[in-house]
Design an enzyme around this catalytic site. Structure first.
Site, PDB file in Angstrom:
ATOM      1  N   ARG A   1       9.451  57.944 -93.302  1.00  0.00           N
ATOM      2  CA  ARG A   1       9.789  56.556 -92.993  1.00  0.00           C
ATOM      3  C   ARG A   1      10.666  56.463 -91.759  1.00  0.00           C
ATOM      4  O   ARG A   1      11.610  57.212 -91.596  1.00  0.00           O
ATOM      5  CB  ARG A   1      10.533  55.922 -94.166  1.00  0.00           C
ATOM      6  CG  ARG A   1       9.618  55.569 -95.310  1.00  0.00           C
ATOM      7  CD  ARG A   1      10.388  54.938 -96.438  1.00  0.00           C
ATOM      8  NE  ARG A   1       9.511  54.683 -97.564  1.00  0.00           N
ATOM      9  CZ  ARG A   1       9.921  54.689 -98.826  1.00  0.00           C
ATOM     10  NH1 ARG A   1      11.181  54.923 -99.107  1.00  0.00           N
ATOM     11  NH2 ARG A   1       9.078  54.431 -99.796  1.00  0.00           N
TER      12      ARG A   1
ATOM     13  N   GLU B   1      14.071  76.443-112.375  1.00  0.00           N
ATOM     14  CA  GLU B   1      13.002  77.384-112.635  1.00  0.00           C
ATOM     15  C   GLU B   1      13.474  78.821-112.477  1.00  0.00           C
ATOM     16  O   GLU B   1      13.190  79.661-113.311  1.00  0.00           O
ATOM     17  CB  GLU B   1      11.854  77.107-111.658  1.00  0.00           C
ATOM     18  CG  GLU B   1      10.510  77.512-112.168  1.00  0.00           C
ATOM     19  CD  GLU B   1       9.430  76.956-111.273  1.00  0.00           C
ATOM     20  OE1 GLU B   1       8.462  76.416-111.789  1.00  0.00           O
ATOM     21  OE2 GLU B   1       9.568  77.064-110.040  1.00  0.00           O
TER      22      GLU B   1
ATOM     23  N   HIS C   1      30.580  43.080-118.339  1.00  0.00           N
ATOM     24  CA  HIS C   1      30.488  44.530-118.522  1.00  0.00           C
ATOM     25  C   HIS C   1      29.041  44.927-118.411  1.00  0.00           C
ATOM     26  O   HIS C   1      28.133  44.095-118.500  1.00  0.00           O
ATOM     27  CB  HIS C   1      31.052  44.926-119.892  1.00  0.00           C
ATOM     28  CG  HIS C   1      30.340  44.268-121.052  1.00  0.00           C
ATOM     29  ND1 HIS C   1      29.192  44.784-121.578  1.00  0.00           N
ATOM     30  CD2 HIS C   1      30.627  43.145-121.737  1.00  0.00           C
ATOM     31  CE1 HIS C   1      28.788  43.986-122.562  1.00  0.00           C
ATOM     32  NE2 HIS C   1      29.634  42.992-122.677  1.00  0.00           N
TER      33      HIS C   1
ATOM     34  N   LYS D   1       7.361  76.136-101.495  1.00  0.00           N
ATOM     35  CA  LYS D   1       8.235  74.958-101.604  1.00  0.00           C
ATOM     36  C   LYS D   1       9.693  75.379-101.632  1.00  0.00           C
ATOM     37  O   LYS D   1      10.532  74.824-100.923  1.00  0.00           O
ATOM     38  CB  LYS D   1       7.910  74.172-102.878  1.00  0.00           C
ATOM     39  CG  LYS D   1       6.493  73.672-102.938  1.00  0.00           C
ATOM     40  CD  LYS D   1       6.237  72.959-104.243  1.00  0.00           C
ATOM     41  CE  LYS D   1       6.262  73.856-105.458  1.00  0.00           C
ATOM     42  NZ  LYS D   1       5.179  74.844-105.499  1.00  0.00           N
TER      43      LYS D   1
ATOM     44  N   GLU E   1      41.805  61.965-140.340  1.00  0.00           N
ATOM     45  CA  GLU E   1      40.799  62.951-140.712  1.00  0.00           C
ATOM     46  C   GLU E   1      41.239  64.373-140.471  1.00  0.00           C
ATOM     47  O   GLU E   1      41.089  65.232-141.311  1.00  0.00           O
ATOM     48  CB  GLU E   1      39.511  62.682-139.925  1.00  0.00           C
ATOM     49  CG  GLU E   1      38.610  61.702-140.629  1.00  0.00           C
ATOM     50  CD  GLU E   1      37.343  61.420-139.861  1.00  0.00           C
ATOM     51  OE1 GLU E   1      37.307  61.682-138.652  1.00  0.00           O
ATOM     52  OE2 GLU E   1      36.402  60.912-140.475  1.00  0.00           O
TER      53      GLU E   1
ATOM     54  N   LYS F   1       4.323  61.532 -95.092  1.00  0.00           N
ATOM     55  CA  LYS F   1       4.976  60.314 -94.621  1.00  0.00           C
ATOM     56  C   LYS F   1       6.387  60.645 -94.199  1.00  0.00           C
ATOM     57  O   LYS F   1       6.963  61.652 -94.635  1.00  0.00           O
ATOM     58  CB  LYS F   1       4.979  59.250 -95.713  1.00  0.00           C
ATOM     59  CG  LYS F   1       5.988  59.457 -96.822  1.00  0.00           C
ATOM     60  CD  LYS F   1       5.915  58.261 -97.729  1.00  0.00           C
ATOM     61  CE  LYS F   1       7.168  58.003 -98.495  1.00  0.00           C
ATOM     62  NZ  LYS F   1       7.035  56.880 -99.400  1.00  0.00           N
TER      63      LYS F   1
END
Lengths: 577, 94
Positions: free
Chosen positions: A451, A311, A222, A287, A71, A449
């Site tokens: 853990r 952002e 695979h 945040k 090509e 929370k």
């Protein structure tokens, strides 16, 4: 059956492609000494894919390769991949690769009678032998069909060609254009049956995603999924997603959060290393600041951090954090911190994941921040975002990288769902809530929370100071939970009360003292009085005694006198008796 | 008919049936139509494989007309005389 037996005796040898991620998906690479078909529609990256296979083979595995281009001309190819840092001319001079351009112009060619494609074979053979090639690419062999009209001959010759490639023992890639109803327009898949890889370029919601799927791979297991892949300035990277086994290593090492007071809430020591942390809150609750102080602390400890900003621009974040006493620029300059800012809409979710993977692999950070993940929802549905995050968290945990996500929580139902959807994936969740009272807004921070560790169930007031972030115990009194100025007022009131109280106490103390002194004086007086009375009494008593003795003596003397005994001595008299 | 000199190359690969047929056919046409004004070079790619690239040879046998312009390629055993003559611009296309 015989095929299987052969494989048991001698397992399929694979040729690594060197393409990032593909060797993982194929568990080692392409079948060695066999042809592989790569098909896909126009512009899906077939040529680049196969060219990278050749170049990487030459550079990384010392396997020379031949690229037969039907090509594009060699110069065009060289220009196309120059941006990837591949210098095809140099490689050709070093006899590491050979690019052969085969031009077929139908207008130049007249066909009369029987022929075969021996010329192609000879060229191929010559090219392979001239550099001792181990890898061959034919891109795109279907062009033969456009140039030659005798289909019967072509098909027979193609079959012979693939046999020829196998006999030469080269690992070959044949590319083919995607057909309407079959994998390739000319049905090439019927000749190449060992390994077929399908490339796909889909556009969903105006965002394009490239995907790769191994349609078949004879004699080998695979990955069967569709794997997104990325073409960028370093070539192709395929993202293997993912090991869904939950058996990764865990660490009990702790990572401080950068806010000492927050560490206190997390059993004094902060998060676990390699855990995932979600910081969610409504707009403007800080945040990003929490995330920034987390990485700031890590950079101070000389850890490497990668910050994906969806952002804000890095400059913006650096400037904003300066206002709360954090100098992130310093860390960028020292190389500990790297920002990767991109608009979520830049590419699809999967592409983001690939890009994130790639930067992480390259930068090798110990802490990663994604700020904010909520923006990703603009390019995918919630379930897609969730599945992407699952895979990301999975990957990060395997690599023992701590990750902090920030998420914007709006007070709408959908977003709360997002919060919850993600929160089940993360190990620790810190939520910041607005507490509105007396016409002012304050931030309350909760550890929703965490853990595997004790954590405070108390809400803390989250404050920004010029020197960083801090948490203050909220005031809990008869009027409820107080924050901000209400808390300050309450504290002031209490302090005033205490002052008054302590003064009252002082006064009472002094009075008591006085009374004691008075009483003590009285006691002293009484004691002296008592002593003098006692002395008096003693004197009387002694006198009485003496008087009594004197009387007795006198009485005895009198008796003696009456008996007529000489009264020289009382005692003598008694003895004489 | 043109009075130009014809430079022809026939690419073959060994002495195969098709190559021999092509060569015989070609010689016959040239004797008939181009007597004395052509040169024919037969290139065996099995001997000189590096020559295949220059003329973009894929099929065997291939006849290439280098001169006069334009360059033409005729592939196959040249069994169709009309096509060969048209292809070589000896006879105009009907």
């Amino acid at each position: 059956m015989t095929d299987k037996n052969k494989n048991q005796v001698k397992p399929l040898v694979k040729t690594p492609t060197g393409i990032l991620g593909l060797d993982e998906v194929t568990l080692g690479g392409l079948p060695q000494g066999r042809p592989t078909l790569i098909c896909g529609s126009a512009g899906c990256g077939k040529t680049l894919f196969s060219l990278e296979f050749i170049v990487r083979g030459a550079l990384e595995f010392n396997e020379p390769g031949v690229f037969i281009a039907f090509e594009e001309k060699a110069e065009e190819l060289a220009t196309n991949v120059a941006s990837l840092g591949f210098d095809l001319y140099e490689l050709q001079e070093d006899k590491k690769i050979r690019i052969d351009y085969i031009h077929i112009d139908k207008s130049e060619i007249e066909e009369t009678g029987e022929y075969d494609l021996e010329g192609l074979f000879i060229r191929l053979n010559y090219a392979i032998d001239s550099i001792g090639a181990k890898r061959v690419v034919l891109d795109t062999i279907e062009n033969l069909f456009a140039g030659l009209s005798n289909q019967a001959i072509l098909r027979a010759e193609l079959r012979r060609l693939f046999q020829f490639l196998k006999d030469k023992g080269v690992t070959a890639i044949i590319t083919g254009e995607r057909g309407e109803s079959s994998l390739t327009r000319q049905g090439l898949e019927e000749y190449v049956s060992d390994c077929v890889i399908l490339l796909d370029h889909r556009i969903i919601n105006q965002i394009s995603t490239r995907r790769l799927r191994i349609v078949k791979y004879r004699g080998s297991v695979h990955g069967t999924n569709e794997y997104p892949f990325l073409i960028d300035e370093e070539g192709i990277s395929v993202l293997p997603v993912t090991s869904l086994q939950l058996n990764k290593q865990v660490s009990s090492e702790r990572v401080p959060s950068g806010i000492p007071a927050l560490d206190t809430m997390l059993s004094e020591r902060g998060f676990y290393r390699g855990s995932s942390i979600l910081t969610s809150g409504t707009a403007g609750t800080g945040k990003t600041s929490i995330a920034a102080s987390f990485i700031n602390a890590a950079c101070e400890r000389n850890e490497r951090c990668l910050y994906f900003a969806f952002e804000e621009s890095p400059q913006q974040i650096v400037r904003n954090m300066r206002s709360i006493g954090m100098d992130l620029q310093k860390h960028i300059d020292s190389g500990n911190l790297q920002f990767q800012a991109s608009r979520p809409t830049l590419y699809g979710l999967e592409m983001h994941l690939v890009a994130i993977h790639k930067s992480i692999r390259k930068f090798k950070p110990t802490i990663v921040v994604l700020d904010p993940i909520t923006n990703l929802i603009t390019v995918g549905t919630m379930s897609e975002v969730k599945s992407m995050l699952v895979r990301l968290i999975d990957f990060l945990q395997v690599e023992q990288i701590t990750v902090m996500f920030t998420a914007l929580a709006l007070n709408t139902i959908t977003n709360e769902q997002t919060d919850e959807g993600i929160s089940s994936l993360v190990d620790a969740w810190i939520q910041i809530k607005d507490i509105e009272l007396n016409g002012e807004r304050n931030r309350g921070l909760y550890v929703m929370k965490s853990r595997g560790m004790e954590h405070s169930n108390q809400v803390r007031e989250f404050v920004f100071t010029k020197t960083g972030l801090d948490l203050i115990d909220v005031y809990i009194g008869p009027e409820g939970v107080l924050t901000g100025s209400a808390r300050a007022t309450q504290i002031m009131l209490e302090e005033t009360g205490e002052l008054i109280h302590s003064q009252a106490l002082d006064r009472k103390d002094r009075e008591l003292d006085r009374k004691r002194k008075m009483l003590e004086g009285k006691i002293d007086g009484l004691r002296t009085e008592f002593e003098s009375t006692e002395k008096e009494l003693n004197k009387v008593y002694i006198e009485e005694q003496i008087k009594k003795e004197r009387i007795q003596q006198a009485r005895r003397n009198m008796e003696d006198i009456r008996k007529g005994t000489p009264t020289s001595n009382d005692t003598d008299n008694k003895e004489n008796k | 008919m043109e009075q130009e000199h014809y430079e022809l190359r026939l690419y073959v690969a060994g002495k195969t049936q098709k190559s021999t047929t092509a060569l015989n056919n070609l010689k016959k046409y040239c004797e008939e139509h181009l007597l004395g004004k052509y040169t024919l070079e037969v290139i065996d790619l099995l001997v000189n494989p590096q020559l295949a690239e220059g003329d973009q040879i894929l099929a065997i046998p291939t006849l290439v007309k280098k001169v006069p312009d334009p360059v033409r390629k005729i592939i196959g055993d040249l069994s169709n005389k009309e096509k060969v003559l048209v292809g070589l611009d000896i006879r105009p296309k009907v």
